[in-house]
Write an enzyme that holds these catalytic residues in place. Structure first.
Site, PDB file in Angstrom:
ATOM      1  N   HIS A   1      -7.123   2.650   3.218  1.00  0.00           N
ATOM      2  CA  HIS A   1      -7.928   1.375   3.443  1.00  0.00           C
ATOM      3  C   HIS A   1      -8.270   0.940   4.861  1.00  0.00           C
ATOM      4  O   HIS A   1      -7.565   1.255   5.725  1.00  0.00           O
ATOM      5  CB  HIS A   1      -7.152   0.049   2.823  1.00  0.00           C
ATOM      6  CG  HIS A   1      -5.912  -0.063   3.403  1.00  0.00           C
ATOM      7  ND1 HIS A   1      -5.650  -1.311   4.531  1.00  0.00           N
ATOM      8  CD2 HIS A   1      -4.482   0.285   3.421  1.00  0.00           C
ATOM      9  CE1 HIS A   1      -4.484  -1.142   5.120  1.00  0.00           C
ATOM     10  NE2 HIS A   1      -4.022  -0.398   4.210  1.00  0.00           N
TER      11      HIS A   1
ATOM     12  N   ASP B   1       0.903  -1.278  -0.202  1.00  0.00           N
ATOM     13  CA  ASP B   1      -0.009   0.035  -0.021  1.00  0.00           C
ATOM     14  C   ASP B   1       0.819   1.438   0.104  1.00  0.00           C
ATOM     15  O   ASP B   1       0.355   2.352   0.297  1.00  0.00           O
ATOM     16  CB  ASP B   1      -0.897  -0.125   1.369  1.00  0.00           C
ATOM     17  CG  ASP B   1      -0.190  -0.117   2.582  1.00  0.00           C
ATOM     18  OD1 ASP B   1       1.017  -0.294   2.533  1.00  0.00           O
ATOM     19  OD2 ASP B   1      -0.935   0.025   3.698  1.00  0.00           O
TER      20      ASP B   1
END
Length: 340
Positions: free
Chosen positions: A284, A191
């Site tokens: 997220h 990420d």
């Protein structure tokens, strides 16, 4: 003085090489080659594996291969800051189309010079398809502009048991080193997207914490000893610290344990410039199966006692599959569970 047939043959071949170079309008390249040779000696040459040479008739191709120069220390393709966006409809097929020079398994070598850096990117992974698309979309061009020889490895934890980042990174190290003699290993969260290609994905004299300026933390270090996100170590560094611990199940702790191992092994953590080592984190919700590890502080208190026995030298796993995709090598592994 007697001239042997061998010397005559060498002279004849040399003349052929020169003539072929001139015919292909490569006189300037040939002149540069000889000038560089006489100034710097044979160390300026790149001698290929004989198996890679073309057929005897293709002398020009052999000349180009033998006289291929090392890539410059600083790549001329580096351009600095990267504007990061996350297109919602991005597909892996589109990423493949935008990175045509990548070969099967996510491998790349510069086409115009011989890189002196061989970097493996190790990504611990499970159920992050959208994040992986974004990372590959930006990471492949980023690495190519740095003129690196590189390979990208996705280490996928099988099943739905608690995630273990440290153990997956140990697996990635062992499996990647079976493929090639990598000189630098980048341990990379899926990420985190690099925002500046001046942040080199190469190794330093000591273990390097690469992702030091993340937008989530206001592009500052949240605490002095942090070593998570993206780190770069040579194989020698990694073995010296005995890799990551294998017993951190869930989120948190394994990177702090790793930082402690660097200190305990007599090394230090280096960091690049804050201006260059900037990252954008993909927002997220925390993954199911990767909740906060409630045992992390107790485990950290024991690092000094356990680090030499718990790590790369004791990791156990079973490879379920190894697949060479267009953009990466996926290795799916069974690493056990926290219930064992």
């Amino acid at each position: 003085m007697t001239i042997t047939k061998g010397w005559c043959l060498l002279v004849f071949l040399f003349i052929q090489l020169v003539v072929m170079a001139l015919l292909y309008r490569e006189g300037k390249r040939l002149a540069y080659f000889f000038d560089n040779f006489f100034k710097n000696g044979s160390s300026s040459l790149v001698f290929p594996n004989p198996q890679n040479l073309s057929l005897p008739g293709d002398i020009y191709a052999n000349l180009r291969l033998i006289t291929r120069q090392h890539c410059p220390e600083v790549s001329p393709y580096i351009r600095g800051p990267i504007h990061i966006q996350f297109p919602e409809a991005l597909t892996l097929e589109e990423v493949v189309q935008k990175t045509p020079n990548v070969t099967k398994g996510g491998r790349y070598k510069p086409t115009d010079c011989e890189s002196t850096h061989n970097s493996a990117i190790i990504i611990p992974y499970r159920n992050r398809e959208q994040h992986l698309k974004y990372l590959l979309y930006y990471l492949h061009p980023f690495l190519q502009r740095q003129q690196l020889n590189y390979g990208i490895y996705i280490i996928t934890q099988s099943g739905d048991f608690t995630f273990n980042r440290g153990k997956l990174l140990n697996v990635g190290f062992k499996e990647a080193m079976k493929d090639e003699d990598w000189d630098c290993m980048l341990f990379h969260d899926v990420d985190l997207i690099p925002e500046d290609d001046r942040n080199l994905y190469t190794c330093d004299r000591f273990p390097k914490h690469v992702s030091i300026a993340i937008d989530k933390f206001g592009y500052k270090l949240p605490y002095k000893s942090i070593f998570g996100g993206v780190s770069a170590l040579t194989p020698e560094h990694y073995l010296k610290v005995n890799g990551f611990p294998n017993n951190y199940w869930g989120w948190g702790g394994e990177d702090d344990d790793f930082a402690a191992r660097v200190e305990l092994s007599g090394m230090m953590i280096t960091r690049p410039s804050f201006r260059h080592a900037r990252y954008k984190m993909i927002r997220h919700v925390r993954d199911k199966g990767n909740g906060i590890n409630p045992k992390r502080f107790n485990l950290l208190n024991k690092t000094e006692e356990t680090w030499k026995q718990n790590g790369i030298n004791s990791v156990q796993y079973n490879v379920i599959s190894k697949e060479l995709h267009p953009l990466y090598t996926n290795i799916t592994v069974d690493i056990g569970t926290d219930k064992a």
